[in-house]
Design a protein around this motif. Structure first.
Motif, PDB file in Angstrom:
ATOM      1  N   CYS A  51       0.832  -1.214   0.000  1.00  0.00           N
ATOM      2  CA  CYS A  51       0.000   0.000   0.000  1.00  0.00           C
ATOM      3  C   CYS A  51       0.861   1.256   0.000  1.00  0.00           C
ATOM      4  O   CYS A  51       0.563   2.220  -0.713  1.00  0.00           O
ATOM      5  CB  CYS A  51      -0.929   0.000   1.206  1.00  0.00           C
ATOM      6  SG  CYS A  51      -2.235  -1.231   1.100  1.00  0.00           S
ATOM      7  N   CYS A  52       1.918   1.261   0.789  1.00  0.00           N
ATOM      8  CA  CYS A  52       2.820   2.427   0.807  1.00  0.00           C
ATOM      9  C   CYS A  52       3.516   2.598  -0.545  1.00  0.00           C
ATOM     10  O   CYS A  52       3.738   3.717  -0.990  1.00  0.00           O
ATOM     11  CB  CYS A  52       3.863   2.273   1.915  1.00  0.00           C
ATOM     12  SG  CYS A  52       3.213   2.568   3.560  1.00  0.00           S
ATOM     13  N   THR A  90      12.751  -3.307  10.311  1.00  0.00           N
ATOM     14  CA  THR A  90      13.150  -2.257   9.375  1.00  0.00           C
ATOM     15  C   THR A  90      12.001  -1.899   8.434  1.00  0.00           C
ATOM     16  O   THR A  90      11.745  -0.720   8.178  1.00  0.00           O
ATOM     17  CB  THR A  90      14.376  -2.705   8.564  1.00  0.00           C
ATOM     18  OG1 THR A  90      15.416  -3.071   9.467  1.00  0.00           O
ATOM     19  CG2 THR A  90      14.869  -1.600   7.655  1.00  0.00           C
ATOM     20  N   ALA A  91      11.287  -2.913   7.930  1.00  0.00           N
ATOM     21  CA  ALA A  91      10.146  -2.663   7.052  1.00  0.00           C
ATOM     22  C   ALA A  91       9.056  -1.887   7.777  1.00  0.00           C
ATOM     23  O   ALA A  91       8.461  -0.969   7.212  1.00  0.00           O
ATOM     24  CB  ALA A  91       9.593  -3.979   6.522  1.00  0.00           C
ATOM     25  N   CYS A  92       8.817  -2.226   9.037  1.00  0.00           N
ATOM     26  CA  CYS A  92       7.796  -1.513   9.814  1.00  0.00           C
ATOM     27  C   CYS A  92       8.185  -0.051  10.011  1.00  0.00           C
ATOM     28  O   CYS A  92       7.347   0.846   9.862  1.00  0.00           O
ATOM     29  CB  CYS A  92       7.603  -2.209  11.162  1.00  0.00           C
ATOM     30  SG  CYS A  92       6.306  -1.485  12.160  1.00  0.00           S
ATOM     31  N   SER A  93       9.452   0.198  10.315  1.00  0.00           N
ATOM     32  CA  SER A  93       9.914   1.581  10.502  1.00  0.00           C
ATOM     33  C   SER A  93       9.780   2.382   9.207  1.00  0.00           C
ATOM     34  O   SER A  93       9.344   3.540   9.229  1.00  0.00           O
ATOM     35  CB  SER A  93      11.374   1.587  10.970  1.00  0.00           C
ATOM     36  OG  SER A  93      11.502   0.926  12.195  1.00  0.00           O
ATOM     37  N   ILE A  96       6.116   3.156   8.579  1.00  0.00           N
ATOM     38  CA  ILE A  96       5.649   4.240   9.455  1.00  0.00           C
ATOM     39  C   ILE A  96       6.105   5.586   8.905  1.00  0.00           C
ATOM     40  O   ILE A  96       5.314   6.536   8.821  1.00  0.00           O
ATOM     41  CB  ILE A  96       6.146   4.027  10.895  1.00  0.00           C
ATOM     42  CG1 ILE A  96       5.416   2.852  11.528  1.00  0.00           C
ATOM     43  CG2 ILE A  96       5.958   5.284  11.730  1.00  0.00           C
ATOM     44  CD1 ILE A  96       5.976   2.419  12.875  1.00  0.00           C
ATOM     45  N   ALA A  97       7.377   5.667   8.504  1.00  0.00           N
ATOM     46  CA  ALA A  97       7.893   6.924   7.964  1.00  0.00           C
ATOM     47  C   ALA A  97       7.163   7.315   6.681  1.00  0.00           C
ATOM     48  O   ALA A  97       6.791   8.488   6.505  1.00  0.00           O
ATOM     49  CB  ALA A  97       9.396   6.789   7.700  1.00  0.00           C
ATOM     50  N   THR A  99       4.120   6.403   5.733  1.00  0.00           N
ATOM     51  CA  THR A  99       2.729   6.755   6.039  1.00  0.00           C
ATOM     52  C   THR A  99       2.618   8.146   6.644  1.00  0.00           C
ATOM     53  O   THR A  99       1.750   8.930   6.275  1.00  0.00           O
ATOM     54  CB  THR A  99       2.128   5.706   7.003  1.00  0.00           C
ATOM     55  OG1 THR A  99       2.258   4.410   6.408  1.00  0.00           O
ATOM     56  CG2 THR A  99       0.679   5.985   7.288  1.00  0.00           C
ATOM     57  N   VAL A 100       3.529   8.468   7.556  1.00  0.00           N
ATOM     58  CA  VAL A 100       3.508   9.801   8.178  1.00  0.00           C
ATOM     59  C   VAL A 100       3.785  10.880   7.132  1.00  0.00           C
ATOM     60  O   VAL A 100       3.101  11.918   7.107  1.00  0.00           O
ATOM     61  CB  VAL A 100       4.530   9.848   9.339  1.00  0.00           C
ATOM     62  CG1 VAL A 100       4.759  11.281   9.806  1.00  0.00           C
ATOM     63  CG2 VAL A 100       4.040   8.997  10.497  1.00  0.00           C
ATOM     64  N   LEU A 101       4.760  10.647   6.263  1.00  0.00           N
ATOM     65  CA  LEU A 101       5.067  11.647   5.231  1.00  0.00           C
ATOM     66  C   LEU A 101       3.903  11.834   4.253  1.00  0.00           C
ATOM     67  O   LEU A 101       3.634  12.957   3.826  1.00  0.00           O
ATOM     68  CB  LEU A 101       6.328  11.255   4.486  1.00  0.00           C
ATOM     69  CG  LEU A 101       7.647  11.507   5.230  1.00  0.00           C
ATOM     70  CD1 LEU A 101       8.823  10.955   4.441  1.00  0.00           C
ATOM     71  CD2 LEU A 101       7.826  12.996   5.490  1.00  0.00           C
ATOM     72  N   VAL A 102       3.224  10.765   3.910  1.00  0.00           N
ATOM     73  CA  VAL A 102       2.075  10.879   2.992  1.00  0.00           C
ATOM     74  C   VAL A 102       0.969  11.692   3.649  1.00  0.00           C
ATOM     75  O   VAL A 102       0.342  12.548   3.011  1.00  0.00           O
ATOM     76  CB  VAL A 102       1.576   9.479   2.559  1.00  0.00           C
ATOM     77  CG1 VAL A 102       0.184   9.553   1.945  1.00  0.00           C
ATOM     78  CG2 VAL A 102       2.540   8.868   1.578  1.00  0.00           C
ATOM     79  N   PHE A 103       0.720  11.446   4.937  1.00  0.00           N
ATOM     80  CA  PHE A 103      -0.337  12.209   5.615  1.00  0.00           C
ATOM     81  C   PHE A 103       0.055  13.665   5.816  1.00  0.00           C
ATOM     82  O   PHE A 103      -0.815  14.546   5.791  1.00  0.00           O
ATOM     83  CB  PHE A 103      -0.702  11.566   6.950  1.00  0.00           C
ATOM     84  CG  PHE A 103      -1.636  10.422   6.800  1.00  0.00           C
ATOM     85  CD1 PHE A 103      -2.890  10.575   6.233  1.00  0.00           C
ATOM     86  CD2 PHE A 103      -1.282   9.160   7.232  1.00  0.00           C
ATOM     87  CE1 PHE A 103      -3.754   9.529   6.090  1.00  0.00           C
ATOM     88  CE2 PHE A 103      -2.144   8.095   7.093  1.00  0.00           C
ATOM     89  CZ  PHE A 103      -3.384   8.270   6.511  1.00  0.00           C
TER      90      PHE A 103
END
Length: 105
Positions: A51-52, A90-93, A96-97, A99-103
């Protein structure tokens, strides 16, 4: 306690009565190794990475997360739990980065 009495005590502990008079059944003994009980298979976060990668890929973080997710999945299949846990973290981090940047954008 003699060894014969100990074996007899264990046998009696393994027997159980299911409510019908005169009938006894052996308890099914389920044994787990300590490694299987204490270790939990890590998640590979592959759906989140896809999705990312497809919907928001700032600075190619989604692509990097997808690569690490695939590596974590491969390590799980091979049986390398520590390697899979490292790649999964590492994939989770990265997810998260991304997703936060997209929002924020």
């Amino acid at each position: 306690m003699a060894s014969g009495q100990a074996a007899e005590a264990v046998t009696m502990l393994e027997m159980r009565n299911d409510g019908r008079p005169g009938q006894h059944q052996q308890n099914p003994m389920v044994q787990y190794s300590t490694l299987e009980v204490t270790t939990e298979r890590p998640r590979d976060h592959i759906i989140w990475s896809l999705c990312c990668f497809v919907y928001g890929n700032p600075f190619c973080l989604g692509l990097a997360a997808l690569i690490f997710s695939i590596k974590a999945s491969d390590r799980k299949v091979v049986g390398d739990i520590e390697g899979a846990r490292h790649y999964s973290s590492t994939a989770c981090s990265l997810n998260i980065a991304a997703t936060v940047l997209v929002f924020i954008i």
